[in-house]
Write a protein that holds these residues in place. Structure first.
Motif, PDB file in Angstrom:
ATOM      1  N   ASP A  31      96.405 101.322  83.339  1.00 33.16           N
ATOM      2  CA  ASP A  31      97.384 101.472  82.268  1.00 33.16           C
ATOM      3  C   ASP A  31      98.282 102.671  82.515  1.00 33.16           C
ATOM      4  N   ALA A  32      99.311 102.810  81.675  1.00 30.28           N
ATOM      5  CA  ALA A  32     100.278 103.899  81.802  1.00 30.28           C
ATOM      6  C   ALA A  32      99.829 105.102  80.985  1.00 30.28           C
ATOM      7  N   ARG A  33      98.625 105.582  81.245  1.00 30.68           N
ATOM      8  CA  ARG A  33      98.085 106.771  80.632  1.00 30.68           C
ATOM      9  C   ARG A  33      97.269 107.535  81.676  1.00 30.68           C
ATOM     10  N   LEU A  34      97.004 108.812  81.388  1.00 34.54           N
ATOM     11  CA  LEU A  34      96.234 109.661  82.282  1.00 34.54           C
ATOM     12  C   LEU A  34      95.066 110.289  81.539  1.00 34.54           C
ATOM     13  N   GLU A 100     103.433 105.014  74.459  1.00 38.66           N
ATOM     14  CA  GLU A 100     103.426 105.464  73.078  1.00 38.66           C
ATOM     15  C   GLU A 100     103.132 104.282  72.161  1.00 38.66           C
ATOM     16  N   THR A 101     102.627 104.575  70.963  1.00 41.24           N
ATOM     17  CA  THR A 101     102.334 103.530  69.987  1.00 41.24           C
ATOM     18  C   THR A 101     103.586 102.713  69.676  1.00 41.24           C
ATOM     19  N   ASN A 102     103.463 101.397  69.738  1.00 38.97           N
ATOM     20  CA  ASN A 102     104.560 100.450  69.526  1.00 38.97           C
ATOM     21  C   ASN A 102     105.695 100.623  70.538  1.00 38.97           C
ATOM     22  N   GLY A 103     105.362 101.192  71.685  1.00 40.54           N
ATOM     23  CA  GLY A 103     106.330 101.363  72.755  1.00 40.54           C
ATOM     24  C   GLY A 103     105.767 100.876  74.070  1.00 40.54           C
ATOM     25  N   TYR A 129      96.963 101.600  99.575  1.00 38.77           N
ATOM     26  CA  TYR A 129      97.579 100.756  98.563  1.00 38.77           C
ATOM     27  C   TYR A 129      98.401 101.584  97.597  1.00 38.77           C
ATOM     28  N   PHE A 130      99.281 100.902  96.878  1.00 42.73           N
ATOM     29  CA  PHE A 130      99.974 101.496  95.746  1.00 42.73           C
ATOM     30  C   PHE A 130     100.231 100.400  94.722  1.00 42.73           C
ATOM     31  N   TYR A 131     100.431 100.782  93.467  1.00 39.06           N
ATOM     32  CA  TYR A 131     100.798  99.831  92.427  1.00 39.06           C
ATOM     33  C   TYR A 131     101.508 100.561  91.296  1.00 39.06           C
ATOM     34  N   VAL A 132     102.256  99.797  90.521  1.00 39.88           N
ATOM     35  CA  VAL A 132     102.980 100.312  89.363  1.00 39.88           C
ATOM     36  C   VAL A 132     102.289  99.800  88.106  1.00 39.88           C
ATOM     37  N   PRO A 133     101.686 100.689  87.297  1.00 38.53           N
ATOM     38  CA  PRO A 133     101.093 100.261  86.023  1.00 38.53           C
ATOM     39  C   PRO A 133     102.131 100.309  84.901  1.00 38.53           C
ATOM     40  N   VAL A 134     102.239  99.219  84.158  1.00 37.79           N
ATOM     41  CA  VAL A 134     103.136  99.137  83.000  1.00 37.79           C
ATOM     42  C   VAL A 134     102.302  98.706  81.797  1.00 37.79           C
ATOM     43  N   SER A 135     102.485  99.373  80.661  1.00 36.35           N
ATOM     44  CA  SER A 135     101.701  99.068  79.461  1.00 36.35           C
ATOM     45  C   SER A 135     102.611  98.893  78.258  1.00 36.35           C
TER      46      SER A 135
END
Length: 232
Positions: A31-34, A100-103, A129-135
């Motif tokens: 996911d797009a979080r750390l 972000e919430t609702n984003g 490897y590499f990848y792009v996480p989008v949430s």
């Protein structure tokens, strides 16, 4: 043949592996979080197959505000074939837009996997490897959808492969959350799993379990996993 089959399955699971602090276990799709800034977490799990078992431990630390490092590994044992293999992974991850919430949010992750017992020495078998996480956050975080798209270099086969993951986490009520996802690469049928996450201590300690299998796969590709995540 057994070694090649197990290595192939391990690569698919490893190269889409989830190390985030929020999507986390039991999702494979990232996911797009750390992990929280200047802190660490630990994810550990057991994944059981027909005749075999994997055990994993993946600690991750965010050394600054926006740079997460994961370093860990796993061991697979097949009782029927008296076979054992190890995998080690290092991964780096950063965000360009935090979720972000609702984003929505997105970032970039890259890493390397080594199978030290298969080809020892300076030319160990490994995959970069590499990848792009989008949430995407929906309905005040009641549902969060994650999409991963990336590439991996299969050193053994000397070829590039496209990897993908699509997963969702959704509230079930109280401390329970459900997960569902599909993931894999373009060289074989994808994998899917369903599971439940339970928070013993909210935002600190959770346990989870999943059932999964390869699409159109036989019973040998089916697994049961039980894991935990600790974010002190």
């Amino acid at each position: 043949m057994m070694k090649l089959i197990l290595t192939s399955c391990s690569l698919v699971l490893l190269l889409c592996l989830s190390h985030s602090a929020h999507a986390a276990r039991p999702l494979v799709t990232d996911d797009a979080r750390l992990t929280n800034a200047h802190s660490c977490q630990l994810e550990s799990w057991v994944r059981a197959y027909e005749g075999g078992r994997e055990m994993w431990a993946l600690p991750a630390c965010n050394f600054g505000e926006n740079f997460e490092v994961t370093l860990g590994g796993g061991v697979y044992r097949n009782q029927d074939e008296n076979y054992r293999t190890e995998d080690w992974i290092v991964q780096f991850k950063t965000l360009f837009k935090p979720l972000e919430t609702n984003g929505w949010g997105w970032g970039l992750a890259a890493g390397h996997v080594k199978h030290t017992d298969i080809q020892p020495g300076p030319n160990q078998l490994g995959n970069t490897y590499f990848y792009v996480p989008v949430s995407f956050s929906l309905r005040d975080d009641d549902v969060i959808v994650h999409l991963n798209m990336g590439m991996l270099r299969d050193k053994q086969a000397s070829e590039l492969k496209a990897s993908m993951g699509l997963g969702a986490e959704f509230k079930l009520g109280g401390p329970f959350k459900g997960i569902a996802e599909v993931f894999g690469d373009n060289s074989q049928n994808p994998f899917y799993q369903l599971g439940v996450r339970y928070s013993l201590v909210p935002e600190v300690f959770q346990v989870d379990g999943t059932l999964g299998q390869q699409v159109n796969g036989d019973s040998e590709s089916r697994w049961l996993s039980i894991g935990l995540r600790w974010t002190p």
